[in-house]
Design a protein around this motif. Structure first.
Motif, PDB file in Angstrom:
ATOM      1  N   PRO A  37       0.805  -1.259   0.126  1.00  0.00           N
ATOM      2  CA  PRO A  37      -0.001   0.073   0.075  1.00  0.00           C
ATOM      3  C   PRO A  37       0.604   1.411  -0.025  1.00  0.00           C
ATOM      4  O   PRO A  37       0.134   2.398  -0.417  1.00  0.00           O
ATOM      5  CB  PRO A  37      -0.728  -0.274   1.320  1.00  0.00           C
ATOM      6  CG  PRO A  37      -0.955  -1.534   1.524  1.00  0.00           C
ATOM      7  CD  PRO A  37       0.256  -2.137   1.303  1.00  0.00           C
ATOM      8  N   ARG A  57      -2.168   7.538   1.464  1.00  0.00           N
ATOM      9  CA  ARG A  57      -2.919   6.685   2.114  1.00  0.00           C
ATOM     10  C   ARG A  57      -4.541   7.053   1.605  1.00  0.00           C
ATOM     11  O   ARG A  57      -5.514   7.058   2.601  1.00  0.00           O
ATOM     12  CB  ARG A  57      -2.788   7.288   3.593  1.00  0.00           C
ATOM     13  CG  ARG A  57      -1.536   6.860   4.346  1.00  0.00           C
ATOM     14  CD  ARG A  57      -1.764   7.049   5.635  1.00  0.00           C
ATOM     15  NE  ARG A  57      -0.253   6.899   6.236  1.00  0.00           N
ATOM     16  CZ  ARG A  57      -0.175   6.722   7.581  1.00  0.00           C
ATOM     17  NH1 ARG A  57      -1.110   7.251   8.571  1.00  0.00           N
ATOM     18  NH2 ARG A  57       1.127   6.269   8.318  1.00  0.00           N
ATOM     19  N   HIS A  61      -4.797   2.368   0.273  1.00  0.00           N
ATOM     20  CA  HIS A  61      -4.823   1.906   1.575  1.00  0.00           C
ATOM     21  C   HIS A  61      -6.364   1.563   1.856  1.00  0.00           C
ATOM     22  O   HIS A  61      -6.823   1.511   3.004  1.00  0.00           O
ATOM     23  CB  HIS A  61      -4.528   2.890   2.638  1.00  0.00           C
ATOM     24  CG  HIS A  61      -3.010   3.293   2.625  1.00  0.00           C
ATOM     25  ND1 HIS A  61      -2.122   3.643   1.679  1.00  0.00           N
ATOM     26  CD2 HIS A  61      -2.317   3.107   3.805  1.00  0.00           C
ATOM     27  CE1 HIS A  61      -1.064   3.622   1.921  1.00  0.00           C
ATOM     28  NE2 HIS A  61      -0.919   3.246   3.332  1.00  0.00           N
ATOM     29  N   SER A  62      -7.278   1.456   0.635  1.00  0.00           N
ATOM     30  CA  SER A  62      -8.435   1.235   0.786  1.00  0.00           C
ATOM     31  C   SER A  62      -9.181  -0.024   1.118  1.00  0.00           C
ATOM     32  O   SER A  62      -8.386  -1.031   0.841  1.00  0.00           O
ATOM     33  CB  SER A  62      -9.386   2.045  -0.006  1.00  0.00           C
ATOM     34  OG  SER A  62      -9.241   1.450  -1.517  1.00  0.00           O
ATOM     35  N   SER A  66      -7.670  -3.605  -1.079  1.00  0.00           N
ATOM     36  CA  SER A  66      -7.002  -4.779  -0.451  1.00  0.00           C
ATOM     37  C   SER A  66      -7.681  -5.839  -1.032  1.00  0.00           C
ATOM     38  O   SER A  66      -7.227  -7.071  -1.098  1.00  0.00           O
ATOM     39  CB  SER A  66      -7.347  -4.705   1.053  1.00  0.00           C
ATOM     40  OG  SER A  66      -6.729  -3.530   1.616  1.00  0.00           O
ATOM     41  N   HIS A 101      -2.086  -3.638   7.083  1.00  0.00           N
ATOM     42  CA  HIS A 101      -1.491  -2.468   6.954  1.00  0.00           C
ATOM     43  C   HIS A 101      -2.308  -1.125   7.127  1.00  0.00           C
ATOM     44  O   HIS A 101      -2.206  -0.284   7.905  1.00  0.00           O
ATOM     45  CB  HIS A 101      -0.811  -2.474   5.466  1.00  0.00           C
ATOM     46  CG  HIS A 101      -0.001  -1.147   5.334  1.00  0.00           C
ATOM     47  ND1 HIS A 101       1.327  -1.027   4.831  1.00  0.00           N
ATOM     48  CD2 HIS A 101      -0.468   0.122   4.998  1.00  0.00           C
ATOM     49  CE1 HIS A 101       1.841  -0.053   4.605  1.00  0.00           C
ATOM     50  NE2 HIS A 101       0.560   0.872   4.661  1.00  0.00           N
ATOM     51  N   SER A 102      -3.472  -1.205   6.175  1.00  0.00           N
ATOM     52  CA  SER A 102      -4.167  -0.181   6.690  1.00  0.00           C
ATOM     53  C   SER A 102      -4.973  -0.039   7.774  1.00  0.00           C
ATOM     54  O   SER A 102      -5.265   1.196   8.560  1.00  0.00           O
ATOM     55  CB  SER A 102      -5.518  -0.300   5.560  1.00  0.00           C
ATOM     56  OG  SER A 102      -4.747  -0.292   4.052  1.00  0.00           O
ATOM     57  N   ASP A 105      -2.275   1.661  10.116  1.00  0.00           N
ATOM     58  CA  ASP A 105      -2.451   3.270   9.791  1.00  0.00           C
ATOM     59  C   ASP A 105      -3.587   3.731  10.473  1.00  0.00           C
ATOM     60  O   ASP A 105      -3.630   5.141  10.709  1.00  0.00           O
ATOM     61  CB  ASP A 105      -2.127   3.363   8.385  1.00  0.00           C
ATOM     62  CG  ASP A 105      -0.786   3.272   7.812  1.00  0.00           C
ATOM     63  OD1 ASP A 105       0.100   3.232   8.623  1.00  0.00           O
ATOM     64  OD2 ASP A 105      -0.677   3.118   6.584  1.00  0.00           O
ATOM     65  N   TRP A 106      -4.798   3.301  10.277  1.00  0.00           N
ATOM     66  CA  TRP A 106      -6.003   3.711  10.754  1.00  0.00           C
ATOM     67  C   TRP A 106      -5.794   4.091  12.428  1.00  0.00           C
ATOM     68  O   TRP A 106      -6.392   5.251  12.856  1.00  0.00           O
ATOM     69  CB  TRP A 106      -6.938   2.648  10.905  1.00  0.00           C
ATOM     70  CG  TRP A 106      -8.512   3.163  11.278  1.00  0.00           C
ATOM     71  CD1 TRP A 106      -8.711   4.138  12.004  1.00  0.00           C
ATOM     72  CD2 TRP A 106      -9.740   2.408  11.445  1.00  0.00           C
ATOM     73  NE1 TRP A 106     -10.074   4.316  12.164  1.00  0.00           N
ATOM     74  CE2 TRP A 106     -10.766   3.020  11.952  1.00  0.00           C
ATOM     75  CE3 TRP A 106      -9.788   1.076  11.045  1.00  0.00           C
ATOM     76  CZ2 TRP A 106     -11.917   2.611  12.175  1.00  0.00           C
ATOM     77  CZ3 TRP A 106     -11.146   0.632  11.310  1.00  0.00           C
ATOM     78  CH2 TRP A 106     -12.018   1.284  11.957  1.00  0.00           C
ATOM     79  N   THR A 112      -6.097   6.694   7.580  1.00  0.00           N
ATOM     80  CA  THR A 112      -6.093   6.291   6.320  1.00  0.00           C
ATOM     81  C   THR A 112      -7.584   6.486   5.911  1.00  0.00           C
ATOM     82  O   THR A 112      -8.488   6.343   6.618  1.00  0.00           O
ATOM     83  CB  THR A 112      -5.516   4.852   6.389  1.00  0.00           C
ATOM     84  OG1 THR A 112      -5.759   4.460   5.143  1.00  0.00           O
ATOM     85  CG2 THR A 112      -6.736   3.946   6.932  1.00  0.00           C
ATOM     86  N   LEU A 114      -9.995   4.711   4.304  1.00  0.00           N
ATOM     87  CA  LEU A 114     -10.412   3.143   4.247  1.00  0.00           C
ATOM     88  C   LEU A 114     -11.722   3.034   2.894  1.00  0.00           C
ATOM     89  O   LEU A 114     -11.706   2.131   2.136  1.00  0.00           O
ATOM     90  CB  LEU A 114     -10.952   2.572   5.376  1.00  0.00           C
ATOM     91  CG  LEU A 114      -9.783   2.068   6.466  1.00  0.00           C
ATOM     92  CD1 LEU A 114     -10.782   1.738   7.745  1.00  0.00           C
ATOM     93  CD2 LEU A 114      -8.979   1.312   6.064  1.00  0.00           C
TER      94      LEU A 114
END
Length: 230
Positions: A37, A57, A61-62, A66, A101-102, A105-106, A112, A114
């Motif tokens: 990502p 992001r 990163h959504s 994914s 990963h996302s 980061d959240w 992020t 999402l």
């Protein structure tokens, strides 16, 4: 989070599904998948510094990214390994490595997107700093044990389970720590009888003990720090 931590998380989550089938190779594949990502940084030269903040992001990163990437990579590796393992296990392993990963980061200040590209909301719980050595160390120890310790498959699965359990427990601890700090900031501002509109509590680098607090009032901002060791 930093790339090392994301790679370690990707390695452990991917191996959780595939270690039994492909062994230590799952750690390498997962580590790479876990950092994919962040390849949106390659787009940096195409934007100015401010505009890039809206790009980084986001789509990469959504949830959509994914799902789609895990389906593509899962199919590719399913065929590369001559269909010896189930397609579902490959898809699921890649989804875990990429999606976590996302989700990690959240938890950071930067957050992020999402739901990108359908919605631009930036999700952020702001409970862990992008550089958190304790969290990284837990993952690193687990990965090193899997790489260099000769263990039975049952023992390797135990290492994976404990690594993810301890690292997840640390994330939960940061929520608790932030909640304590938030309460202290609110108590302090209320004791001074200051009407406030919003309280923002953020972690400081390299720890989950010392917190910054920003109090937003109608006319001013108040800034302070609080340590759980105080």
């Amino acid at each position: 989070m930093d790339s090392l931590t994301q790679g370690l998380l990707g390695a452990t989550t991917f191996a959780l599904v595939k270690d039994k089938e492909i062994g230590k190779k799952s750690l390498l594949i997962g580590a790479i998948a876990g950092t994919l990502p962040d390849l949106d940084v390659l787009l940096y030269p195409l934007f100015n510094e401010i505009a890039f903040l809206t790009v980084h992001r986001s789509v990469s990163h959504s949830i959509v990214f994914s799902v789609l990437l895990s389906l593509i990579l899962g199919e590719w590796f399913y065929r590369m390994y001559q269909r010896k393992q189930s397609r579902k296990s490959w898809n699921w392993a890649f989804f875990l490595a990429i999606m976590t990963h996302s989700l990690l980061d959240w938890c950071t200040t930067y957050g992020t997107k999402l739901l990108s590209p359908f919605h631009g909301h930036l999700f952020s719980t702001n409970n862990i700093h992008v550089f958190e050595p304790m969290y990284t160390l837990i993952l690193l120890v687990g990965v090193l044990l899997l790489l260099f310790k000769h263990s039975t498959q049952v023992r390797r699965q135990q290492i994976l389970n404990r690594t993810l359990a301890f690292s997840s427990a640390f994330i939960l601890w940061t929520f608790v720590s932030k909640g304590i700090a938030n309460r202290k900031f609110v108590q302090a501002i209320e004791q001074q009888q200051i009407a406030y509109e919003k309280v923002i509590v953020s972690p400081t680098p390299f720890n989950s003990i010392l917190w910054h607090g920003i109090i937003n009032t109608q006319n001013d901002y108040y800034f302070g720090t609080y340590s759980l060791l105080a």
